[in-house]
Design a protein around this motif. Sequence first.
Motif, PDB file in Angstrom:
ATOM      1  N   GLY A 133      -9.028  -3.907  -6.264  1.00  0.00           N
ATOM      2  CA  GLY A 133      -8.520  -4.816  -5.248  1.00  0.00           C
ATOM      3  C   GLY A 133      -9.012  -6.230  -5.377  1.00  0.00           C
ATOM      4  O   GLY A 133      -8.452  -7.138  -4.752  1.00  0.00           O
ATOM      5  N   ALA A 134     -10.024  -6.447  -6.197  1.00  0.00           N
ATOM      6  CA  ALA A 134     -10.532  -7.801  -6.412  1.00  0.00           C
ATOM      7  C   ALA A 134      -9.923  -8.451  -7.642  1.00  0.00           C
ATOM      8  O   ALA A 134      -9.664  -9.657  -7.659  1.00  0.00           O
ATOM      9  N   THR A 135      -9.665  -7.647  -8.698  1.00  0.00           N
ATOM     10  CA  THR A 135      -9.229  -8.213  -9.975  1.00  0.00           C
ATOM     11  C   THR A 135      -7.781  -7.918 -10.333  1.00  0.00           C
ATOM     12  O   THR A 135      -7.202  -8.602 -11.178  1.00  0.00           O
ATOM     13  N   GLY A 136      -7.189  -6.867  -9.752  1.00  0.00           N
ATOM     14  CA  GLY A 136      -5.833  -6.477 -10.121  1.00  0.00           C
ATOM     15  C   GLY A 136      -5.763  -5.630 -11.374  1.00  0.00           C
ATOM     16  O   GLY A 136      -4.666  -5.324 -11.855  1.00  0.00           O
ATOM     17  N   LYS A 137      -6.913  -5.223 -11.910  1.00  0.00           N
ATOM     18  CA  LYS A 137      -6.936  -4.393 -13.102  1.00  0.00           C
ATOM     19  C   LYS A 137      -6.785  -2.915 -12.731  1.00  0.00           C
ATOM     20  O   LYS A 137      -7.218  -2.476 -11.665  1.00  0.00           O
ATOM     21  N   THR A 138      -6.200  -2.165 -13.640  1.00  0.00           N
ATOM     22  CA  THR A 138      -6.000  -0.741 -13.414  1.00  0.00           C
ATOM     23  C   THR A 138      -7.324   0.002 -13.313  1.00  0.00           C
ATOM     24  O   THR A 138      -8.224  -0.212 -14.130  1.00  0.00           O
ATOM     25  N   ILE A 139      -7.442   0.858 -12.326  1.00  0.00           N
ATOM     26  CA  ILE A 139      -8.515   1.846 -12.261  1.00  0.00           C
ATOM     27  C   ILE A 139      -7.872   3.190 -12.569  1.00  0.00           C
ATOM     28  O   ILE A 139      -6.998   3.641 -11.824  1.00  0.00           O
ATOM     29  N   PRO A 140      -8.238   3.835 -13.676  1.00  0.00           N
ATOM     30  CA  PRO A 140      -7.562   5.091 -14.045  1.00  0.00           C
ATOM     31  C   PRO A 140      -7.680   6.141 -12.956  1.00  0.00           C
ATOM     32  O   PRO A 140      -8.734   6.317 -12.349  1.00  0.00           O
ATOM     33  N   PHE A 141      -6.587   6.856 -12.727  1.00  0.00           N
ATOM     34  CA  PHE A 141      -6.573   7.963 -11.772  1.00  0.00           C
ATOM     35  C   PHE A 141      -7.060   9.244 -12.437  1.00  0.00           C
ATOM     36  O   PHE A 141      -7.481  10.183 -11.774  1.00  0.00           O
ATOM     37  N   GLY A 142      -6.982   9.265 -13.761  1.00  0.00           N
ATOM     38  CA  GLY A 142      -7.446  10.396 -14.552  1.00  0.00           C
ATOM     39  C   GLY A 142      -7.638   9.931 -15.982  1.00  0.00           C
ATOM     40  O   GLY A 142      -7.347   8.774 -16.319  1.00  0.00           O
ATOM     41  N   ARG A 143      -8.091  10.812 -16.842  1.00  0.00           N
ATOM     42  CA  ARG A 143      -8.409  10.407 -18.219  1.00  0.00           C
ATOM     43  C   ARG A 143      -7.198   9.821 -18.934  1.00  0.00           C
ATOM     44  O   ARG A 143      -7.318   8.865 -19.695  1.00  0.00           O
ATOM     45  N   LYS A 144      -6.025  10.370 -18.696  1.00  0.00           N
ATOM     46  CA  LYS A 144      -4.809   9.857 -19.337  1.00  0.00           C
ATOM     47  C   LYS A 144      -3.905   9.103 -18.369  1.00  0.00           C
ATOM     48  O   LYS A 144      -2.932   8.495 -18.790  1.00  0.00           O
TER      49      LYS A 144
END
Length: 446
Positions: A133-144
């Motif tokens: 929420g600060a950078t807009g970068k993806t946080i993976p929901f799972g390994r793939k």
Amino acid sequence: MKQCTTILCLICLLAFGGQAQVKQQAIKADLQIRQNLSDSALLDLVQKQTFRYFWDYAHPVSGMARERSNKSFDYGDEVVTTGGTGFGVMAIVVATERGWITREAAVERLLKMIDFLRKADAYHGIFPHWLNGATGKTIPFGRKDDGGDLVETSFLFEGLLTARQYFDRSTPKEEELRNKINWTWKEAEWNWYTQDGRNVLYWHWSPNNGWSMNHEIRGWNECLITYVLSASSPTYAIPASVYHHGWANNFYFRNDRTFFGIKLPLGMDYGGPLFFSHYSFLGLDPHGLKDRYADYWEQNTKHTLINREYCVQNPKGFKGYGANTWGLTASDTYNGYDASSPANDHGTITPTAALSAFPYTPEYSMQALKHFYFQLGNKIWSEYGFTDAFNETQQWYAKSHLAIDQGPIIVMIENYRSGLLWKLFMSCPEVQAGLKKLDFTSPHMK
């Protein structure tokens, strides 16, 4: 005099007691003061209190909805949720209409969100399940699962298109908001997620893992809105064949069996978790919504009645189950997270299940609401409305809140009361065109 005494006690606690004790005592005092609420006033209170999750607890940089109110599962402080934000956007529309926030404040918050999204990671215009929420970068929901999530993105656009229809004034800020929503909507490549033109939509794609998750989106479940919006896109629409050969072509699509004397048109036995009848229908009005497969008002109502009747009959003998305490869906539970249903029941009741069913079973939902608030309130009522779930057999009561569970409470209660979100979403010309393409009929369609 009793109310004054309660307030005096709270002042004493503030001076001499701990903060957690003060908060709990404040909740108890609130419940005591409100014992004689009318049904309408109780609905007002629940909607408004739950809305605080999306307004007061939103991420300060992006304005988006946080995934959850606690830090379990190592989510951390920065995780915001794409689908839950879509539900939060619809909640902001409700709050504006009911006067809890000003129209100007709502527009400013939504502009913050859409400006953030326009710079955030997206994959062929489709957003990931989680973002920082600060950078807009993806946080993976799972390994793939580190790329686009088509279903979560459909929940997001369900909210954004609703907001576009509501904020329709010819002011510079509202015009800017509509333009940015339209640009983002037109950039979403729904047809990319057919994996080179196959007759089914795929849930995930990422530049690192491609199609390796290989998760086909087939019915019946919460994903009807994904197919409707994919067919509705003005720029990257899917053909109708993807809906008919992909979504509706599944072993678990048709049912037509009877449970507790109630015939269920679609889906798994007993209907599955109740969020199947909520997420797509925050915007899609099921009244008179039909295609060659089902009448969706009948589908959702019967699904809800089966879920409730299972809890009333309580074949496993769980503590608390009955006419006042019902509703099985996905939520936190005493040993983690689970998608509860009559076929997967371990004694956990989730308030969003019965409360988001208000349009389908208003009398039964009000019965549950009064029990949750007046009898269980000391254990499950909080600053953000009801906590996520409880299991009286295990003597477990969640402290957490989840965006995807809080949002439908506000939205579906409003749809029951005024039909506001249904009217707005169904007024989208693109949605009407998409439904027509898929051979739906609806009273909203011109």
